[in-house]
Design a protein around this motif. Structure first.
Motif, PDB file in Angstrom:
ATOM      1  N   PRO A 117       0.851  -1.193   0.000  1.00  0.00           N
ATOM      2  CA  PRO A 117       0.000   0.000   0.000  1.00  0.00           C
ATOM      3  C   PRO A 117       0.886   1.243   0.000  1.00  0.00           C
ATOM      4  O   PRO A 117       1.793   1.375   0.815  1.00  0.00           O
ATOM      5  CB  PRO A 117      -0.766  -0.129   1.323  1.00  0.00           C
ATOM      6  N   PHE A 133      -4.056   5.344  -4.006  1.00  0.00           N
ATOM      7  CA  PHE A 133      -5.364   5.995  -4.031  1.00  0.00           C
ATOM      8  C   PHE A 133      -5.343   6.970  -5.203  1.00  0.00           C
ATOM      9  O   PHE A 133      -4.282   7.456  -5.603  1.00  0.00           O
ATOM     10  CB  PHE A 133      -5.603   6.775  -2.733  1.00  0.00           C
ATOM     11  N   GLY A 193     -11.745  -1.753   5.487  1.00  0.00           N
ATOM     12  CA  GLY A 193     -11.055  -0.601   4.912  1.00  0.00           C
ATOM     13  C   GLY A 193     -11.979   0.235   4.037  1.00  0.00           C
ATOM     14  O   GLY A 193     -13.209   0.069   4.060  1.00  0.00           O
ATOM     15  N   GLY A 218     -13.874  -9.126  -0.146  1.00  0.00           N
ATOM     16  CA  GLY A 218     -14.861  -8.757   0.864  1.00  0.00           C
ATOM     17  C   GLY A 218     -15.454  -9.965   1.555  1.00  0.00           C
ATOM     18  O   GLY A 218     -16.238 -10.708   0.954  1.00  0.00           O
ATOM     19  N   ILE A 275     -14.122 -12.766   2.494  1.00  0.00           N
ATOM     20  CA  ILE A 275     -13.569 -14.097   2.203  1.00  0.00           C
ATOM     21  C   ILE A 275     -12.452 -14.350   3.219  1.00  0.00           C
ATOM     22  O   ILE A 275     -11.500 -13.572   3.316  1.00  0.00           O
ATOM     23  CB  ILE A 275     -13.034 -14.162   0.758  1.00  0.00           C
ATOM     24  N   GLN A 277      -9.122 -11.411  -3.516  1.00  0.00           N
ATOM     25  CA  GLN A 277      -8.241 -10.444  -2.814  1.00  0.00           C
ATOM     26  C   GLN A 277      -8.700 -10.399  -1.363  1.00  0.00           C
ATOM     27  O   GLN A 277      -9.864 -10.135  -1.080  1.00  0.00           O
ATOM     28  CB  GLN A 277      -8.302  -9.062  -3.444  1.00  0.00           C
ATOM     29  N   ILE A 278      -7.764 -10.652  -0.474  1.00  0.00           N
ATOM     30  CA  ILE A 278      -8.108 -10.837   0.929  1.00  0.00           C
ATOM     31  C   ILE A 278      -7.266  -9.917   1.800  1.00  0.00           C
ATOM     32  O   ILE A 278      -6.042  -9.856   1.658  1.00  0.00           O
ATOM     33  CB  ILE A 278      -7.917 -12.324   1.295  1.00  0.00           C
ATOM     34  N   GLY A 279      -7.939  -9.183   2.677  1.00  0.00           N
ATOM     35  CA  GLY A 279      -7.233  -8.254   3.553  1.00  0.00           C
ATOM     36  C   GLY A 279      -7.304  -8.661   5.007  1.00  0.00           C
ATOM     37  O   GLY A 279      -6.293  -8.997   5.646  1.00  0.00           O
ATOM     38  N   LEU A 306      -4.502  -9.614   8.978  1.00  0.00           N
ATOM     39  CA  LEU A 306      -4.194  -8.512   9.915  1.00  0.00           C
ATOM     40  C   LEU A 306      -3.425  -8.930  11.161  1.00  0.00           C
ATOM     41  O   LEU A 306      -2.745  -8.107  11.782  1.00  0.00           O
ATOM     42  CB  LEU A 306      -5.490  -7.799  10.329  1.00  0.00           C
ATOM     43  N   TRP A 322      -9.736  -0.741  11.081  1.00  0.00           N
ATOM     44  CA  TRP A 322     -10.305  -1.280   9.838  1.00  0.00           C
ATOM     45  C   TRP A 322     -10.344  -2.801   9.884  1.00  0.00           C
ATOM     46  O   TRP A 322      -9.353  -3.458  10.203  1.00  0.00           O
ATOM     47  CB  TRP A 322      -9.501  -0.854   8.618  1.00  0.00           C
TER      48      TRP A 322
HETATM   49  C1  LIG Z   1      -6.857  -2.573   7.330  1.00  0.00           C
HETATM   50  C2  LIG Z   1      -7.273  -2.428   5.895  1.00  0.00           C
HETATM   51  C3  LIG Z   1      -6.687  -1.440   5.104  1.00  0.00           C
HETATM   52  C4  LIG Z   1      -7.006  -1.346   3.742  1.00  0.00           C
HETATM   53  N1  LIG Z   1      -6.327  -0.438   2.969  1.00  0.00           N
HETATM   54  C5  LIG Z   1      -6.487  -0.475   1.606  1.00  0.00           C
HETATM   55  C6  LIG Z   1      -5.626   0.287   0.762  1.00  0.00           C
HETATM   56  O1  LIG Z   1      -4.721   0.992   1.218  1.00  0.00           O
HETATM   57  N2  LIG Z   1      -5.827   0.190  -0.571  1.00  0.00           N
HETATM   58  C7  LIG Z   1      -6.800  -0.621  -1.125  1.00  0.00           C
HETATM   59  O2  LIG Z   1      -6.922  -0.682  -2.350  1.00  0.00           O
HETATM   60  N3  LIG Z   1      -7.628  -1.343  -0.336  1.00  0.00           N
HETATM   61  C8  LIG Z   1      -7.476  -1.311   1.006  1.00  0.00           C
HETATM   62  N4  LIG Z   1      -8.278  -2.097   1.800  1.00  0.00           N
HETATM   63  C9  LIG Z   1      -9.401  -2.868   1.189  1.00  0.00           C
HETATM   64  C10 LIG Z   1      -8.906  -4.157   0.557  1.00  0.00           C
HETATM   65  O3  LIG Z   1      -8.327  -3.877  -0.708  1.00  0.00           O
HETATM   66  C11 LIG Z   1     -10.012  -5.202   0.288  1.00  0.00           C
HETATM   67  O4  LIG Z   1     -11.053  -4.655  -0.466  1.00  0.00           O
HETATM   68  C12 LIG Z   1     -10.585  -5.810   1.559  1.00  0.00           C
HETATM   69  O5  LIG Z   1      -9.602  -6.042   2.531  1.00  0.00           O
HETATM   70  C13 LIG Z   1     -11.275  -7.133   1.225  1.00  0.00           C
HETATM   71  O6  LIG Z   1     -12.148  -7.524   2.233  1.00  0.00           O
HETATM   72  P1  LIG Z   1     -11.718  -8.310   3.576  1.00  0.00           P
HETATM   73  O7  LIG Z   1     -11.026  -7.286   4.403  1.00  0.00           O
HETATM   74  O8  LIG Z   1     -13.008  -8.766   4.120  1.00  0.00           O
HETATM   75  O9  LIG Z   1     -10.795  -9.434   3.154  1.00  0.00           O
HETATM   76  C14 LIG Z   1      -7.986  -2.204   3.168  1.00  0.00           C
HETATM   77  C15 LIG Z   1      -8.590  -3.177   3.983  1.00  0.00           C
HETATM   78  C16 LIG Z   1      -8.246  -3.309   5.320  1.00  0.00           C
HETATM   79  C17 LIG Z   1      -8.880  -4.402   6.148  1.00  0.00           C
END
Ligand SMILES: Cc1cc2nc3c(=O)[nH]c(=O)nc-3n(C[C@H](O)[C@H](O)[C@H](O)COP(=O)(O)O)c2cc1C
Length: 350
Positions: free
Chosen positions: A42, A71, A181, A216, A218, A236-238, A242, A322
């Motif tokens: 990021p 962004f 996020g 989202g 997953i 894509q998993i965020g 964490l 987030w």
């Molecule tokens: C802590 C956090 C920070 C995020 N920051 C960004 C970011 O900087 N850029 C971005 O494209 N998406 C960001 N996202 C969104 C993720 O790209 C993605 O859509 C999301 O994590 C997917 O859903 P999930 O969190 O349920 O796996 C962020 C998500 C989280 C949880």
């Protein structure tokens, strides 16, 4: 047109680690790349010099393809009346914490993709560049295309997916409302009509020809398998990453994620000025999660002193925690293990 993203990006597993500003840098991305997924860096909070350093670290840690994420909002004009109203809303918290509301330093920035950032990337182009909040101006996007990086961006509606395809992305990330996020929304700003992942995904798959990556909510192999069954070319998993040791997630954020009581999340614009999903905090409960704030990213400045003071006392009352709606995949284990476990849901791997 092939919908394979492993071939498109040159990766083994169609598992993308979501780039997550504020909770990770290159260490997490390296771990995921080396496990066969697509790690993401990021860059929204990095200066050009900071970006150069992280890219050096990334390249020293992996020789695999990676994704750099930016962004692309339009920086707002400061609005004194909105800023004053925002400070007035926060004044009781400032008083309670013994802070001086007249003394608010400029907040940490969220810079949009810009020519000086493109200069850094062009020297040694990354395999993939992803954007959030639409796409940069046509001449900047054309630069990225010319030097050959694959281009991704998030769509939160079918219309946004069509728009992104028409503007030349190589793949679309369908970001359901469960995602943690910031919402990537850019054609509208009504959070009430945002769509869940498994309603959005099949509609986007039907609407565009480019590969669609599901994001989202997953959190495990079964979720990955479900997304693939609905036509996703990858995921894509965020949130699930964490708690990994390679993430820089803060102590209050880790504690909230690990606590069984605090997995309730909501969309809020209070922390930055744009809607984002996070664990419900005291600030969100007391002001209501959606409020009248300065425009993105100017809301950050007046929150920062509150956040710092509370975090110093071990509290996340004013912190953007987030997280997506599904935190069941969060485990304090190496990112390579999370990646492998998620990849077990890919049909060709099962
Ligand atoms: C802590 C956090 C920070 C995020 N920051 C960004 C970011 O900087 N850029 C971005 O494209 N998406 C960001 N996202 C969104 C993720 O790209 C993605 O859509 C999301 O994590 C997917 O859903 P999930 O969190 O349920 O796996 C962020 C998500 C989280 C949880």
């Amino acid at each position: 047109m092939t919908r394979s993203i492993t071939a498109l990006f040159g990766i083994e597993l169609p598992v993308l680690q979501a780039p997550m500003a504020g909770v990770q840098l290159s260490a997490l991305a390296i771990a995921v790349c080396n496990a066969g997924g697509l790690g993401g860096l990021p860059c929204a909070m990095l200066t050009p010099e900071g970006l150069r350093q992280e890219l050096d670290t990334l390249r020293a840690g992996t020789d695999r393809p990676f994704n750099v994420n930016f962004f692309c909002h339009t920086p707002p004009e400061p609005d004194a009346a909105r800023e004053a109203a925002w400070r007035a809303a926060l004044a009781p918290f400032y008083r309670e914490l013994g802070l001086d509301p007249a003394n608010v330093p400029a907040g940490p920035g969220r810079a949009p993709f810009a020519p000086e950032i493109a200069d850094v990337l062009e020297a040694k182009p990354p395999a993939v560049v992803s954007f959030h909040f639409g796409l940069p101006a046509p001449e900047l996007l054309a630069r990225v295309r010319r030097w050959g990086s694959k281009i991704l961006s998030s769509a939160t509606t079918v219309d946004e997916a069509r728009w992104l395809e028409a503007h030349g992305v190589d793949a679309v990330i369908a970001q359901g409302v469960e995602a943690g996020g910031h919402r990537g929304m850019f054609l509208g700003d009504d959070v009430a009509t945002q769509v869940g992942t498994f309603a959005l995904l099949p509609q986007v798959v039907r609407a565009v020809k480019v590969p669609v990556i599901a994001a989202g909510g997953i959190a495990d192999a079964a979720g990955v398998a479900a997304a693939m069954a609905l036509g996703a070319a990858g995921v894509q998993i965020g949130t699930a990453y964490l708690l990994c040791p390679e993430a820089t997630t803060s102590a209050v954020h880790r504690a909230a994620l690990a606590s069984p009581e605090t997995t309730e999340t909501a969309l809020t614009n209070l922390y930055t000025g744009r809607p984002a999903r996070g664990i419900v905090t005291r600030l969100m409960r007391e002001l209501g999660p959606m409020g009248t704030t300065p425009a993105f990213p100017l809301a950050v400045a007046a929150i920062a002193p509150l956040r710092a003071k509370a975090e110093a006392a071990g509290r996340g009352d004013f912190s953007p925690l987030w997280a997506g709606q599904n935190t069941t995949g969060c485990k304090a284990v190496p990112a390579a293990q999370i990646t492998r476990e998620l990849a077990a849901g890919i049909p060709s791997i099962r």
